[in-house]
Design a protein around this motif. Structure first.
Motif, mmCIF file in Angstrom:
data_model
loop_
_atom_site.group_PDB
_atom_site.id
_atom_site.type_symbol
_atom_site.label_atom_id
_atom_site.label_comp_id
_atom_site.label_asym_id
_atom_site.label_seq_id
_atom_site.Cartn_x
_atom_site.Cartn_y
_atom_site.Cartn_z
ATOM 1 N N ASP A 431 13.191 -6.196 44.815
ATOM 2 C CA ASP A 431 14.358 -5.887 45.666
ATOM 3 C C ASP A 431 14.764 -7.107 46.501
ATOM 4 O O ASP A 431 15.959 -7.414 46.627
ATOM 5 C CB ASP A 431 14.026 -4.714 46.592
ATOM 6 N N GLU A 432 13.789 -7.798 47.087
ATOM 7 C CA GLU A 432 14.111 -8.976 47.913
ATOM 8 C C GLU A 432 14.703 -10.097 47.053
ATOM 9 O O GLU A 432 15.591 -10.830 47.489
ATOM 10 C CB GLU A 432 12.862 -9.478 48.644
ATOM 11 N N SER A 433 14.211 -10.215 45.808
ATOM 12 C CA SER A 433 14.771 -11.232 44.905
ATOM 13 C C SER A 433 16.243 -10.954 44.627
ATOM 14 O O SER A 433 17.071 -11.868 44.596
ATOM 15 C CB SER A 433 13.980 -11.258 43.593
ATOM 16 N N ALA A 434 16.564 -9.676 44.410
ATOM 17 C CA ALA A 434 17.960 -9.309 44.150
ATOM 18 C C ALA A 434 18.831 -9.570 45.372
ATOM 19 O O ALA A 434 19.955 -10.085 45.270
ATOM 20 C CB ALA A 434 18.032 -7.840 43.736
ATOM 21 N N ARG A 435 18.324 -9.208 46.571
ATOM 22 C CA ARG A 435 19.105 -9.436 47.788
ATOM 23 C C ARG A 435 19.315 -10.925 48.039
ATOM 24 O O ARG A 435 20.309 -11.327 48.634
ATOM 25 C CB ARG A 435 18.411 -8.790 48.995
ATOM 26 N N HIS A 436 18.410 -11.727 47.594
ATOM 27 C CA HIS A 436 18.510 -13.178 47.764
ATOM 28 C C HIS A 436 19.503 -13.791 46.782
ATOM 29 O O HIS A 436 19.836 -14.974 46.884
ATOM 30 C CB HIS A 436 17.121 -13.802 47.566
ATOM 31 N N GLY A 437 20.002 -12.991 45.846
ATOM 32 C CA GLY A 437 20.964 -13.495 44.873
ATOM 33 C C GLY A 437 20.331 -14.239 43.723
ATOM 34 O O GLY A 437 20.979 -15.055 43.062
#
Length: 536
Positions: A431-437
Motif C-alpha cells: 500500500d505504501e509503495s502504491a501511495r508513493h507512486g
C-alpha cells in the motif's frame, strides 16, 4: 515737498508690494497669480501675462495671466522674434507700444482684444533669458520709465518663482526616473537571494547612484553598482543612459572588463564632462564564482558562511570618463561558496564628514554577516544614522544559496512482527509503495525484497523482528531489525553469483540484493539491521 513725499511713499508701497516676504510662503502657481494681481493694481493696468521660455523649442509658453478671463489659453506657444512678447525675448530688453492698433505684429494674447497700450520686460534667471512679463491697458496709456523699473522688479521676483517651479518639475521628473530605473523589489533568481536599498543624499530625491541585476541569455547573472558624479536630474539622466548602455554591452561581452571598456568609450564620446565609477560582476549559472571588473569604485565585500568579511582582492582601474579612454581593464575571478554574501555599495554608505574612509570600511565589515540579504541591508542602512547623508547611497546584497536541504524523513510504518504478521505487513508495504507512486514492477521487486528479509529475521533472528517504512524525499526505504547473534554481512553483500541452497541460508539476502536499488546490512552480536532502498 508734499508731492515729493507722496511720490516717495508711493515708491515704497510699490516696493513692499513686490518684495513682501509673505509671497514666499505661497506655492509657485499661487505666487505667480498673486504677483500678477498686485502688478495690475500697482500699475493700474487691465491685463498681466507671464510667458516662460522653452529653450529647446525656442518658444515662449503662456503660463499665467490676469485680466484675460476665459480667453486665456494656458500653454499657448509663441516663437521667439514674432509678436510683442517674441520681440522682447529676442532683443532681451523692455518694449512699450502706445497703440497696438498701429502695430501689425502683436501676439494672440494682445491682438483682437480691448488692450490699447502694452509694456513688456524680459525675465532673466542666472543671467539667461527665462521668459517675458507684459501688461496691458484698455485705455491709451504712455508707460513711464518708473513703470518699466517696477515691472522689472516684478520680473525679478517672478524669476525666483519660476526657477523654483523648474526645480519642482526637475524633482518630479527625477523621482519618476528613479522609480523606473531602481525597482523596489528584485526579481527572483535561481541559486541566489538578493535585496537592495537606495537613499538620496539631497533634496531632489535622486542622483547618479544606481544598482542593477539582470539575467543574460546564457544564464549568467549581471550585477552592477555605479555612481555618476553630481546630483539631481542631470546626473539621473546620465545614469539612466549608462545603465541602458551597460545592459546592451553585457549582451555581447562575455568579460566584465570588456563591457566596462566599451562603456568608458561611450562616456568619453557621448557623455563628455561626466565621470562615473562602476563595479560590474558576472556570476555563472552554477553561482560558484564571481567575475568582476572595478572602474574607480569602492571594492565589494564578500562575507563567508563563517562570517569573515573581506574586501574582494580586485585591482581598481580608473573611473569611466577620466583622461583618455582606458585600455587594459582587468577582470578578477573569486570563489562564491554556498552561504557567502556579496555586498556592493556606493561611497555614500561609508563616507562621513571629518572621518577617514577606512573607518567607514571597517564599520561596514563589522556590520555585515552572512544572513538574509534584506536584514543585512536594513542593518547597513541604520549605520548611515539619523543625520541626512551628504551623498546618495546605493546598496545591493546577494547571497549564494547552498544545495537544498534534504527533506526530513517521514516514518510511515513502525511495528514489530512475527511469523503470523508477515503477510499483513507485506500488504502494508504494498500500500505504501502504491501511495508513493512506485511503478508496478518496481513495487513487486521492493515487496519481494522486504518479504525475504522479514523471513530471514524470523528464521535466523529469534523468530521476530521490527519493520519501519520511511519516506525520504523521492526514496522509499524499509528497515528490518532483529536480535539474532549476527553474521559476517560483508560476505553476503559481495556475492556475485546465486548461492547454493544450504541450511545456513543466504538465498534470501541474495534475492533481496537483486531486487532492491540498494541493500545495506549492519550485523553484530546484538542483532542485525537490513536497510532496503527501492529502485527509482
Amino acid at each position: 515737498m508734499i508731492d515729493a513725499a507722496t511720490d516717495s511713499d508711493e515708491r515704497l508701497r510699490r516696493l513692499e508690494a513686490v518684495t513682501d516676504a509673505a509671497l514666499s510662503r505661497l506655492d509657485v502657481d499661487d505666487l505667480l497669480a498673486e504677483l500678477l494681481d498686485r502688478v495690475r493694481d500697482l500699475l493700474g493696468v487691465d491685463t498681466a501675462v507671464i510667458l516662460l521660455l522653452d529653450a529647446h523649442a525656442r518658444q515662449l509658453v503662456a503660463t499665467a495671466a490676469m485680466g484675460l478671463g476665459d480667453d486665456f489659453q494656458e500653454g499657448l506657444r509663441l516663437p521667439i522674434g514674432r509678436g510683442f512678447a517674441g520681440r522682447i525675448a529676442r532683443d532681451r530688453r523692455p518694449m512699450v507700444i502706445d497703440d497696438v492698433t498701429l502695430d501689425g505684429d502683436t501676439s494672440p494674447l494682445v491682438r483682437g482684444r480691448e488692450v490699447r497700450s502694452v509694456l513688456g520686460v524680459p525675465i532673466f534667471g542666472g543671467g539667461e533669458l527665462a521668459g517675458v512679463l507684459h501688461v496691458g491697458s484698455n485705455a491709451p496709456r504712455a508707460f513711464t520709465s518708473e513703470d518699466v523699473r517696477l515691472l522689472e522688479m516684478v520680473a525679478d521676483r517672478a524669476s525666483v518663482a519660476t526657477h523654483s517651479r523648474a526645480g519642482n518639475i526637475d524633482r518630479t521628473t527625477a523621482l519618476a526616473l528613479q522609480r523606473s530605473l531602481l525597482p523596489t523589489a528584485l526579481a527572483e533568481v535561481a541559486g541566489v537571494e538578493m535585496a537592495a536599498r537606495y537613499l538620496p543624499g539631497h533634496d531632489s530625491g535622486v542622483g547618479g547612484d544606481w544598482y542593477d541585476v539582470f539575467t543574460l541569455p546564457s544564464g549568467w547573472l549581471g550585477v552592477v553598482v555605479g555612481d555618476v558624479s553630481g546630483h539631481g536630474l542631470q546626473s539621473a539622466v546620465v545614469m539612466g543612459r549608462l545603465r541602458s548602455a551597460l545592459r546592451a554591452y553585457a549582451l555581447v561581452c562575455a568579460d566584465p572588463a570588456d563591457a566596462l571598456q566599451h562603456l568608458d568609450a561611450k562616456v568619453h564620446h557621448f557623455e563628455t564632462g561626466n565621470l562615473a565609477t562602476v563595479v560590474y560582476a558576472m556570476i555563472p549559472p552554477e553561482r560558484d564564482r564571481i567575475h568582476l571588473s572595478v572602474a574607480g569604485h569602492p571594492l565589494p565585500v564578500l562575507v563567508s558562511s563563517a562570517g569573515n568579511a573581506e574586501l574582494l582582492p580586485a585591482p581598481t582601474d580608473v573611473p569611466l570618463g577620466m583622461g583618455r579612454p582606458a585600455t587594459g581593464r582587468r577582470t578578477t575571478v573569486v570563489d562564491f561558496p554556498p552561504g557567502a554574501l556579496l555586498v556592493c555599495y556606493t561611497d555614500g554608505l561609508i563616507e562621513r564628514r571629518s572621518e577617514s574612509i577606512d573607518v567607514g570600511l571597517e564599520r561596514l565589515r563589522a556590520t555585515v554577516w552572512p544572513g538574509e540579504p534584506d536584514e543585512v541591508c536594513t542593518a547597513l542602512m541604520l549605520t548611515v544614522g539619523e543625520e541626512r547623508p551628504s551623498d546618495d547611497t546605493a546598496l545591493l546584497a546577494i547571497r549564494r544559496l547552498g544545495p537544498p536541504a534534504p527533506p526530513e524523513p517521514v516514518v510511515l510504518v513502525d511495528t514489530g512482527f512475527d511469523r503470523a504478521g508477515v503477510a499483513a505487513l507485506r500488504r502494508r508495504v504494498a500500500d505504501e509503495s502504491a501511495r508513493h507512486g512506485m511503478a508496478e514492477e518496481t513495487a513487486d521487486d521492493f515487496i519481494a525484497a522486504v518479504n525475504e528479509v522479514m523471513t530471514n529475521a524470523i528464521r535466523h533472528g529469534g523468530g521476530a523482528g521490527r519493520l519501519r517504512v520511511i519516506s525520504a524525499g523521492d526514496d522509499l526505504v524499509c528497515e528490518v531489525r532483529d536480535r539474532g547473534t549476527g553474521f559476517p554481512a560483508a560476505d553476503y553483500l559481495t556475492r556475485q553469483e546465486r548461492p547454493t541452497p544450504s541450511p545456513t541460508g543466504g538465498m534470501g539476502l541474495w534475492i533481496a540484493q537483486q531486487t532492491s536499488h540498494d541493500l545495506h546490512i549492519e550485523s553484530g552480536p546484538a542483532g542485525t539491521l537490513v536497510r532496503i532502498r527501492a529502485a527509482r
